[in-house]
Design a protein around this motif. Structure first.
Motif, mmCIF file in Angstrom:
data_model
loop_
_atom_site.group_PDB
_atom_site.id
_atom_site.type_symbol
_atom_site.label_atom_id
_atom_site.label_comp_id
_atom_site.label_asym_id
_atom_site.label_seq_id
_atom_site.Cartn_x
_atom_site.Cartn_y
_atom_site.Cartn_z
ATOM 1 N N PHE A 94 -25.224 6.375 39.191
ATOM 2 C CA PHE A 94 -25.582 7.885 39.298
ATOM 3 C C PHE A 94 -25.011 8.546 38.236
ATOM 4 N N SER A 95 -24.973 9.751 38.383
ATOM 5 C CA SER A 95 -24.266 10.654 37.274
ATOM 6 C C SER A 95 -22.721 10.694 37.340
ATOM 7 N N PRO A 96 -21.823 10.631 36.466
ATOM 8 C CA PRO A 96 -20.494 10.550 36.614
ATOM 9 C C PRO A 96 -19.940 11.773 37.399
ATOM 10 N N ILE A 100 -20.432 11.082 45.003
ATOM 11 C CA ILE A 100 -20.531 9.780 45.880
ATOM 12 C C ILE A 100 -19.085 9.314 46.037
ATOM 13 N N SER A 101 -19.369 8.265 47.133
ATOM 14 C CA SER A 101 -17.878 7.863 47.438
ATOM 15 C C SER A 101 -17.438 6.523 46.413
ATOM 16 N N GLY A 139 -19.402 6.066 38.280
ATOM 17 C CA GLY A 139 -20.865 6.400 38.800
ATOM 18 C C GLY A 139 -21.587 5.068 38.947
ATOM 19 N N TYR A 140 -21.063 4.107 38.608
ATOM 20 C CA TYR A 140 -21.943 2.643 38.595
ATOM 21 C C TYR A 140 -21.408 1.920 39.894
ATOM 22 N N ASP A 416 -10.795 2.330 33.469
ATOM 23 C CA ASP A 416 -10.982 2.698 34.750
ATOM 24 C C ASP A 416 -11.614 1.962 35.623
ATOM 25 N N VAL A 417 -12.713 1.079 35.165
ATOM 26 C CA VAL A 417 -13.065 0.008 36.035
ATOM 27 C C VAL A 417 -12.345 -1.078 36.478
#
Length: 434
Positions: A94-96, A100-101, A139-140, A416-417
Protein backbone atom coordinates in the motif's frame (compact mmCIF):
# COMPACT_ATOMS: atom_id res chain seq x y z
CA UNK A 1 -8.61 -35.71 -74.04
CA UNK A 2 -8.38 -32.02 -73.17
CA UNK A 3 -8.59 -30.50 -69.72
CA UNK A 4 -12.21 -29.44 -70.30
CA UNK A 5 -13.24 -32.97 -71.36
CA UNK A 6 -11.48 -34.44 -68.31
CA UNK A 7 -13.35 -32.03 -66.02
CA UNK A 8 -16.71 -32.97 -67.55
CA UNK A 9 -15.95 -36.69 -67.22
CA UNK A 10 -14.97 -36.19 -63.55
CA UNK A 11 -18.24 -34.34 -62.89
CA UNK A 12 -20.37 -37.10 -64.54
CA UNK A 13 -18.55 -39.84 -62.63
CA UNK A 14 -19.14 -38.22 -59.23
CA UNK A 15 -22.60 -36.85 -60.24
CA UNK A 16 -21.48 -33.20 -60.12
CA UNK A 17 -22.83 -32.21 -63.52
CA UNK A 18 -25.99 -30.18 -64.15
CA UNK A 19 -28.19 -33.34 -64.30
CA UNK A 20 -27.40 -34.29 -60.71
CA UNK A 21 -28.03 -31.08 -58.73
CA UNK A 22 -29.24 -32.85 -55.56
CA UNK A 23 -26.24 -35.17 -55.46
CA UNK A 24 -23.93 -32.22 -56.11
CA UNK A 25 -25.47 -30.31 -53.18
CA UNK A 26 -24.97 -33.27 -50.88
CA UNK A 27 -21.33 -33.64 -51.81
CA UNK A 28 -20.58 -29.95 -51.34
CA UNK A 29 -22.50 -29.88 -48.05
CA UNK A 30 -20.52 -32.85 -46.85
CA UNK A 31 -17.26 -31.22 -47.84
CA UNK A 32 -18.18 -27.99 -46.04
CA UNK A 33 -19.34 -29.95 -43.01
CA UNK A 34 -16.12 -31.92 -42.74
CA UNK A 35 -14.05 -28.75 -43.29
CA UNK A 36 -16.04 -26.90 -40.60
CA UNK A 37 -15.60 -29.74 -38.14
CA UNK A 38 -11.86 -29.75 -38.78
CA UNK A 39 -11.66 -25.95 -38.28
CA UNK A 40 -13.73 -26.07 -35.07
CA UNK A 41 -11.70 -28.98 -33.72
CA UNK A 42 -8.46 -27.20 -34.54
CA UNK A 43 -9.72 -24.02 -32.83
CA UNK A 44 -10.73 -25.98 -29.75
CA UNK A 45 -7.34 -27.67 -29.60
CA UNK A 46 -5.62 -24.29 -30.09
CA UNK A 47 -7.70 -22.65 -27.36
CA UNK A 48 -7.06 -25.57 -25.01
CA UNK A 49 -3.35 -25.43 -25.74
CA UNK A 50 -3.33 -21.65 -25.22
CA UNK A 51 -5.02 -22.14 -21.85
CA UNK A 52 -2.45 -24.75 -20.86
CA UNK A 53 0.40 -22.48 -22.01
CA UNK A 54 -1.02 -19.63 -19.95
CA UNK A 55 -1.34 -21.87 -16.92
CA UNK A 56 2.16 -23.20 -17.51
CA UNK A 57 3.84 -19.79 -17.84
CA UNK A 58 1.78 -17.02 -16.20
CA UNK A 59 2.72 -16.42 -12.56
CA UNK A 60 0.54 -13.45 -11.64
CA UNK A 61 -3.04 -12.71 -12.62
CA UNK A 62 -3.67 -9.78 -10.26
CA UNK A 63 -1.71 -6.54 -10.60
CA UNK A 64 -3.58 -4.35 -8.13
CA UNK A 65 -6.50 -4.51 -5.72
CA UNK A 66 -8.78 -2.42 -3.51
CA UNK A 67 -9.82 -3.37 0.02
CA UNK A 68 -13.54 -4.15 0.07
CA UNK A 69 -14.67 -1.84 2.88
CA UNK A 70 -12.03 0.83 3.42
CA UNK A 71 -11.29 1.29 -0.31
CA UNK A 72 -7.50 1.33 0.09
CA UNK A 73 -5.64 0.76 -3.18
CA UNK A 74 -2.80 -1.73 -3.21
CA UNK A 75 -0.34 -3.20 -5.70
CA UNK A 76 0.86 -6.78 -6.12
CA UNK A 77 4.61 -6.65 -6.64
CA UNK A 78 4.78 -10.29 -7.69
CA UNK A 79 4.89 -13.92 -6.65
CA UNK A 80 8.32 -15.36 -5.87
CA UNK A 81 9.58 -18.88 -5.15
CA UNK A 82 12.70 -20.75 -4.07
CA UNK A 83 14.73 -23.04 -6.30
CA UNK A 84 12.82 -26.13 -5.13
CA UNK A 85 9.49 -24.51 -5.89
CA UNK A 86 7.89 -25.44 -2.55
CA UNK A 87 7.96 -21.93 -1.07
CA UNK A 88 6.03 -18.99 -2.49
CA UNK A 89 5.93 -15.37 -1.39
CA UNK A 90 3.15 -13.07 -2.55
CA UNK A 91 4.43 -9.52 -2.04
CA UNK A 92 1.99 -6.58 -1.93
CA UNK A 93 2.15 -2.97 -0.86
CA UNK A 94 0.00 0.00 0.00
CA UNK A 95 1.07 3.62 -0.03
CA UNK A 96 3.38 4.34 2.94
CA UNK A 97 0.78 6.88 4.11
CA UNK A 98 -2.16 4.44 3.89
CA UNK A 99 -3.89 3.79 7.21
CA UNK A 100 -3.26 0.07 7.51
CA UNK A 101 -2.24 -2.00 10.49
CA UNK A 102 1.48 -2.76 10.72
CA UNK A 103 0.76 -5.65 13.09
CA UNK A 104 0.69 -9.02 11.32
CA UNK A 105 -1.60 -10.38 14.03
CA UNK A 106 -4.40 -8.26 12.55
CA UNK A 107 -4.58 -10.34 9.36
CA UNK A 108 -5.70 -13.80 8.28
CA UNK A 109 -6.02 -15.47 4.88
CA UNK A 110 -8.05 -17.99 2.89
CA UNK A 111 -6.65 -20.07 0.00
CA UNK A 112 -8.63 -21.74 -2.76
CA UNK A 113 -7.73 -23.18 -6.12
CA UNK A 114 -9.06 -21.77 -9.39
CA UNK A 115 -9.34 -22.90 -12.97
CA UNK A 116 -8.12 -20.72 -15.84
CA UNK A 117 -11.49 -18.93 -15.82
CA UNK A 118 -10.87 -18.10 -12.14
CA UNK A 119 -13.72 -20.33 -10.94
CA UNK A 120 -13.07 -21.82 -7.49
CA UNK A 121 -11.85 -25.39 -7.07
CA UNK A 122 -9.85 -27.29 -4.41
CA UNK A 123 -6.13 -26.59 -4.01
CA UNK A 124 -4.22 -29.46 -5.62
CA UNK A 125 -0.87 -28.89 -3.84
CA UNK A 126 -0.86 -30.64 -0.47
CA UNK A 127 0.42 -29.61 2.94
CA UNK A 128 0.39 -25.84 2.48
CA UNK A 129 1.12 -23.73 5.55
CA UNK A 130 1.01 -19.95 5.55
CA UNK A 131 2.40 -16.96 7.39
CA UNK A 132 1.89 -13.22 7.13
CA UNK A 133 4.57 -10.53 7.29
CA UNK A 134 4.18 -6.79 7.75
CA UNK A 135 7.43 -5.14 6.62
CA UNK A 136 7.75 -2.41 9.24
CA UNK A 137 5.99 0.84 8.40
CA UNK A 138 6.88 0.68 4.68
CA UNK A 139 3.36 -0.26 3.55
CA UNK A 140 4.61 -3.65 2.30
CA UNK A 141 2.93 -6.88 3.39
CA UNK A 142 3.46 -10.45 2.26
CA UNK A 143 1.99 -13.93 2.50
CA UNK A 144 4.53 -16.77 2.61
CA UNK A 145 3.31 -20.24 1.66
CA UNK A 146 5.24 -23.45 2.43
CA UNK A 147 4.18 -26.73 0.79
CA UNK A 148 5.20 -30.36 1.21
CA UNK A 149 6.38 -30.42 -2.40
CA UNK A 150 6.72 -28.14 -5.40
CA UNK A 151 3.58 -26.16 -6.17
CA UNK A 152 1.39 -27.54 -8.92
CA UNK A 153 0.68 -25.40 -11.94
CA UNK A 154 -2.65 -24.15 -10.67
CA UNK A 155 -4.10 -20.68 -10.24
CA UNK A 156 -4.52 -19.98 -6.53
CA UNK A 157 -7.13 -17.63 -5.09
CA UNK A 158 -5.77 -15.87 -1.99
CA UNK A 159 -8.09 -13.70 0.08
CA UNK A 160 -6.45 -11.59 2.78
CA UNK A 161 -8.68 -10.24 5.54
CA UNK A 162 -7.79 -7.28 7.74
CA UNK A 163 -9.41 -7.81 11.12
CA UNK A 164 -8.77 -4.19 12.14
CA UNK A 165 -10.36 -1.41 10.07
CA UNK A 166 -8.30 1.72 10.65
CA UNK A 167 -10.13 3.79 8.03
CA UNK A 168 -13.86 4.51 8.02
CA UNK A 169 -15.38 4.14 4.53
CA UNK A 170 -17.68 6.87 3.24
CA UNK A 171 -21.38 6.05 3.14
CA UNK A 172 -22.28 4.04 0.07
CA UNK A 173 -18.66 3.71 -1.02
CA UNK A 174 -17.93 0.13 -0.01
CA UNK A 175 -16.13 -1.83 -2.70
CA UNK A 176 -18.31 -4.31 -4.58
CA UNK A 177 -15.71 -6.78 -5.83
CA UNK A 178 -16.75 -9.42 -3.30
CA UNK A 179 -20.36 -9.45 -4.42
CA UNK A 180 -19.31 -9.64 -8.06
CA UNK A 181 -17.22 -12.65 -7.15
CA UNK A 182 -20.14 -14.27 -5.35
CA UNK A 183 -18.56 -13.98 -1.91
CA UNK A 184 -20.67 -12.08 0.63
CA UNK A 185 -17.75 -11.93 3.07
CA UNK A 186 -16.36 -8.98 1.10
CA UNK A 187 -19.24 -6.86 2.34
CA UNK A 188 -18.87 -8.16 5.90
CA UNK A 189 -15.08 -7.88 6.28
CA UNK A 190 -12.37 -5.60 4.96
CA UNK A 191 -10.43 -7.86 2.60
CA UNK A 192 -8.89 -8.22 -0.82
CA UNK A 193 -8.23 -11.01 -3.31
CA UNK A 194 -5.19 -11.98 -5.37
CA UNK A 195 -4.88 -14.64 -8.10
CA UNK A 196 -1.45 -16.16 -8.76
CA UNK A 197 0.23 -19.34 -9.98
CA UNK A 198 3.40 -20.21 -8.02
CA UNK A 199 4.02 -23.28 -10.20
CA UNK A 200 4.33 -21.25 -13.41
CA UNK A 201 7.57 -21.40 -15.37
CA UNK A 202 7.93 -17.62 -15.42
CA UNK A 203 7.77 -17.19 -11.65
CA UNK A 204 10.77 -15.30 -10.31
CA UNK A 205 13.09 -17.01 -7.84
CA UNK A 206 14.73 -15.04 -5.02
CA UNK A 207 17.58 -16.02 -2.70
CA UNK A 208 15.64 -14.96 0.41
CA UNK A 209 13.42 -18.02 0.02
CA UNK A 210 16.36 -20.45 -0.14
CA UNK A 211 17.72 -19.58 3.29
CA UNK A 212 17.03 -21.86 6.23
CA UNK A 213 15.28 -19.04 8.10
CA UNK A 214 13.25 -16.49 6.15
CA UNK A 215 14.67 -12.97 6.51
CA UNK A 216 11.99 -10.32 5.79
CA UNK A 217 14.64 -7.64 5.26
CA UNK A 218 16.42 -9.69 2.60
CA UNK A 219 13.13 -10.37 0.80
CA UNK A 220 12.16 -6.70 1.01
CA UNK A 221 15.55 -5.74 -0.42
CA UNK A 222 15.33 -8.19 -3.32
CA UNK A 223 11.72 -7.45 -4.22
CA UNK A 224 11.36 -3.73 -3.51
CA UNK A 225 14.65 -1.98 -2.81
CA UNK A 226 16.91 -3.32 -5.55
CA UNK A 227 15.03 -1.47 -8.28
CA UNK A 228 14.87 1.70 -6.19
CA UNK A 229 18.57 1.38 -5.37
CA UNK A 230 19.47 0.95 -9.06
CA UNK A 231 17.47 4.08 -9.92
CA UNK A 232 19.11 6.08 -7.10
CA UNK A 233 22.60 4.96 -8.12
CA UNK A 234 21.88 5.79 -11.77
CA UNK A 235 20.80 9.31 -10.76
CA UNK A 236 24.03 9.78 -8.79
CA UNK A 237 26.10 8.53 -11.71
CA UNK A 238 24.33 10.82 -14.19
CA UNK A 239 24.92 13.78 -11.89
CA UNK A 240 28.64 12.96 -11.89
CA UNK A 241 28.54 13.06 -15.70
CA UNK A 242 27.00 16.55 -15.53
CA UNK A 243 29.55 17.69 -12.96
CA UNK A 244 32.41 16.44 -15.13
CA UNK A 245 30.98 18.43 -18.03
CA UNK A 246 30.79 21.51 -15.81
CA UNK A 247 34.46 21.13 -14.81
CA UNK A 248 35.46 20.69 -18.45
CA UNK A 249 33.62 23.91 -19.28
CA UNK A 250 35.35 25.69 -16.40
CA UNK A 251 38.73 24.54 -17.66
CA UNK A 252 37.95 25.66 -21.21
CA UNK A 253 36.62 29.07 -20.20
CA UNK A 254 39.56 29.62 -17.84
CA UNK A 255 41.93 29.01 -20.77
CA UNK A 256 39.99 31.61 -22.78
CA UNK A 257 40.86 34.22 -20.14
CA UNK A 258 44.49 34.23 -21.30
CA UNK A 259 43.79 34.26 -25.02
CA UNK A 260 41.02 36.87 -25.22
CA UNK A 261 42.32 40.44 -25.08
CA UNK A 262 40.95 43.94 -25.66
CA UNK A 263 43.68 46.53 -26.33
CA UNK A 264 46.11 44.32 -24.44
CA UNK A 265 43.75 43.89 -21.48
CA UNK A 266 42.70 40.42 -20.35
CA UNK A 267 40.88 38.93 -17.38
CA UNK A 268 42.81 37.34 -14.57
CA UNK A 269 41.44 34.05 -13.20
CA UNK A 270 39.05 34.80 -10.34
CA UNK A 271 39.49 33.53 -6.81
CA UNK A 272 37.32 30.43 -6.66
CA UNK A 273 35.38 29.49 -3.48
CA UNK A 274 37.47 27.05 -1.48
CA UNK A 275 34.56 24.60 -1.31
CA UNK A 276 34.94 23.75 -5.01
CA UNK A 277 38.38 25.05 -5.94
CA UNK A 278 40.18 21.68 -5.95
CA UNK A 279 37.31 19.39 -6.92
CA UNK A 280 37.89 16.68 -9.53
CA UNK A 281 35.80 13.99 -11.19
CA UNK A 282 37.92 10.88 -11.74
CA UNK A 283 37.24 7.64 -13.59
CA UNK A 284 35.33 6.95 -16.80
CA UNK A 285 31.64 6.94 -17.63
CA UNK A 286 29.68 3.82 -18.60
CA UNK A 287 29.61 5.03 -22.23
CA UNK A 288 33.41 5.25 -22.35
CA UNK A 289 34.23 2.13 -20.31
CA UNK A 290 35.06 -1.05 -22.26
CA UNK A 291 32.94 -3.14 -19.88
CA UNK A 292 30.15 -0.56 -19.74
CA UNK A 293 30.66 -0.01 -16.01
CA UNK A 294 31.06 3.56 -14.80
CA UNK A 295 33.83 4.39 -12.35
CA UNK A 296 33.18 8.12 -12.03
CA UNK A 297 33.83 9.54 -8.57
CA UNK A 298 33.96 12.95 -6.93
CA UNK A 299 37.22 13.94 -5.28
CA UNK A 300 36.66 16.90 -2.97
CA UNK A 301 38.03 18.32 0.26
CA UNK A 302 34.75 20.01 1.18
CA UNK A 303 31.26 18.52 1.47
CA UNK A 304 28.31 20.87 0.93
CA UNK A 305 26.37 21.81 4.09
CA UNK A 306 23.70 19.20 4.70
CA UNK A 307 25.48 16.86 2.31
CA UNK A 308 27.08 13.45 2.80
CA UNK A 309 30.55 12.16 2.00
CA UNK A 310 29.09 8.94 0.64
CA UNK A 311 31.22 6.36 -1.16
CA UNK A 312 28.17 4.73 -2.65
CA UNK A 313 29.91 2.64 -5.31
CA UNK A 314 31.77 0.65 -2.68
CA UNK A 315 28.63 -0.64 -0.95
CA UNK A 316 24.94 -1.38 -1.27
CA UNK A 317 21.74 -0.88 0.66
CA UNK A 318 21.60 -4.41 2.06
CA UNK A 319 25.09 -4.12 3.61
CA UNK A 320 24.22 -0.57 4.68
CA UNK A 321 25.87 2.85 4.44
CA UNK A 322 24.87 4.53 7.68
CA UNK A 323 27.26 2.70 9.99
CA UNK A 324 30.19 4.27 8.14
CA UNK A 325 28.62 7.75 8.15
CA UNK A 326 27.14 8.15 11.62
CA UNK A 327 29.74 9.23 14.21
CA UNK A 328 30.22 7.03 17.24
CA UNK A 329 27.84 7.98 20.01
CA UNK A 330 25.20 9.45 17.70
CA UNK A 331 21.91 7.87 16.71
CA UNK A 332 20.72 7.99 13.13
CA UNK A 333 18.04 10.47 14.12
CA UNK A 334 20.60 12.77 15.76
CA UNK A 335 22.88 12.51 12.74
CA UNK A 336 20.20 13.57 10.26
CA UNK A 337 18.94 16.31 12.59
CA UNK A 338 22.41 17.84 12.72
CA UNK A 339 22.70 17.61 8.95
CA UNK A 340 19.47 19.59 8.62
CA UNK A 341 20.87 22.24 10.98
CA UNK A 342 23.96 22.85 8.85
CA UNK A 343 22.03 25.41 6.82
CA UNK A 344 22.20 26.40 3.16
CA UNK A 345 25.23 26.07 0.91
CA UNK A 346 26.91 29.52 0.57
CA UNK A 347 28.94 28.55 -2.52
CA UNK A 348 26.43 29.96 -5.01
CA UNK A 349 26.51 33.37 -3.36
CA UNK A 350 30.31 33.28 -3.14
CA UNK A 351 30.46 32.69 -6.90
CA UNK A 352 28.14 35.66 -7.47
CA UNK A 353 30.49 37.78 -5.35
CA UNK A 354 33.69 36.75 -7.19
CA UNK A 355 35.87 39.68 -8.29
CA UNK A 356 36.70 39.93 -11.98
CA UNK A 357 39.99 41.82 -12.25
CA UNK A 358 41.62 42.94 -15.47
CA UNK A 359 45.33 42.72 -16.15
CA UNK A 360 45.74 46.46 -15.39
CA UNK A 361 44.15 46.03 -11.96
CA UNK A 362 40.79 47.54 -12.85
CA UNK A 363 37.49 45.74 -12.30
CA UNK A 364 35.46 44.55 -15.27
CA UNK A 365 32.21 44.72 -13.29
CA UNK A 366 32.85 47.99 -11.43
CA UNK A 367 34.82 50.11 -13.90
CA UNK A 368 32.94 49.16 -17.06
CA UNK A 369 29.28 49.03 -18.03
CA UNK A 370 27.69 45.82 -19.26
CA UNK A 371 26.54 47.81 -22.32
CA UNK A 372 30.13 48.73 -23.23
CA UNK A 373 30.47 47.13 -26.66
CA UNK A 374 34.27 47.24 -26.66
CA UNK A 375 34.43 45.02 -23.56
CA UNK A 376 31.76 42.56 -24.77
CA UNK A 377 34.21 39.66 -25.50
CA UNK A 378 35.54 39.82 -21.93
CA UNK A 379 32.02 40.17 -20.55
CA UNK A 380 30.99 37.02 -22.42
CA UNK A 381 33.91 35.03 -21.03
CA UNK A 382 33.12 36.24 -17.51
CA UNK A 383 29.44 35.27 -17.88
CA UNK A 384 30.28 31.85 -19.31
CA UNK A 385 32.82 31.04 -16.61
CA UNK A 386 30.60 32.33 -13.83
CA UNK A 387 27.67 30.27 -15.12
CA UNK A 388 29.82 27.14 -15.35
CA UNK A 389 30.87 27.59 -11.71
CA UNK A 390 27.23 28.10 -10.68
CA UNK A 391 26.13 25.00 -12.58
CA UNK A 392 28.85 22.91 -10.99
CA UNK A 393 28.11 24.24 -7.50
CA UNK A 394 24.41 23.48 -7.88
CA UNK A 395 25.02 19.99 -9.25
CA UNK A 396 27.53 19.21 -6.52
CA UNK A 397 25.06 20.28 -3.84
CA UNK A 398 22.36 18.07 -5.38
CA UNK A 399 24.78 15.17 -5.65
CA UNK A 400 25.95 15.34 -2.04
CA UNK A 401 22.59 16.30 -0.52
CA UNK A 402 19.38 15.34 -2.33
CA UNK A 403 20.59 12.41 -4.42
CA UNK A 404 22.75 10.89 -1.69
CA UNK A 405 19.86 11.29 0.75
CA UNK A 406 17.59 9.38 -1.64
CA UNK A 407 19.94 6.41 -1.32
CA UNK A 408 20.24 6.76 2.45
CA UNK A 409 16.44 6.83 2.82
CA UNK A 410 16.38 3.35 1.29
CA UNK A 411 18.95 2.31 3.89
CA UNK A 412 16.68 3.66 6.63
CA UNK A 413 13.70 1.84 5.11
CA UNK A 414 15.57 -1.45 5.24
CA UNK A 415 16.52 -0.83 8.87
CA UNK A 416 12.86 -0.17 9.61
CA UNK A 417 12.02 -3.61 8.22
CA UNK A 418 14.88 -5.22 10.14
CA UNK A 419 13.74 -3.71 13.43
CA UNK A 420 9.97 -3.51 13.10
CA UNK A 421 8.73 -6.38 10.93
CA UNK A 422 5.94 -8.45 12.46
CA UNK A 423 4.89 -12.03 11.80
CA UNK A 424 1.80 -14.19 12.16
CA UNK A 425 2.40 -17.88 11.53
CA UNK A 426 -0.05 -19.73 13.81
CA UNK A 427 -2.26 -22.51 12.44
CA UNK A 428 -5.32 -20.26 12.40
CA UNK A 429 -3.79 -17.74 10.02
CA UNK A 430 -4.43 -19.66 6.80
CA UNK A 431 -7.53 -21.66 5.88
CA UNK A 432 -7.07 -23.82 2.77
CA UNK A 433 -9.76 -25.56 0.69
CA UNK A 434 -8.38 -28.95 -0.35
Amino acid sequence: MGIKDKALAFGRKFKLDSHHAIERFGVFFGIFGVTGAIVISASAVSAYQAGRDSLSQTALYTIDFTTSKTNLDGTVDGVYTNESGNKALVMMHFSPTAQISYNAADYRAFLLGSDTSLNSEPVSTSGIKGSFYAFGSTGYVGVLLNADRSFDRQVLNLTVRANAELTTPSAGQEHSSGKLAGDETFSQYDQWRVFFNPGASRVRKIAALDTLTFDPAQAYYEVALKKMEAAARHALDQKLVEMRTNLTQIQSYTSDLQTTKIDGLFLRPPTVPVSIATDKITGVSAAAAKDGVSTLALRTKHVAPGGFDLNWRAGNIYDGYLDALVPTGQSYAQFFARKRDEGADPTGQQISDMRWTLSDGSSLTEDYQSSDVTMRPLMNIMDNLSQAYQDYSRNKSQYESDLSLDLLRLDMGLRDVQSNNTLRDDKDFLTTLQ
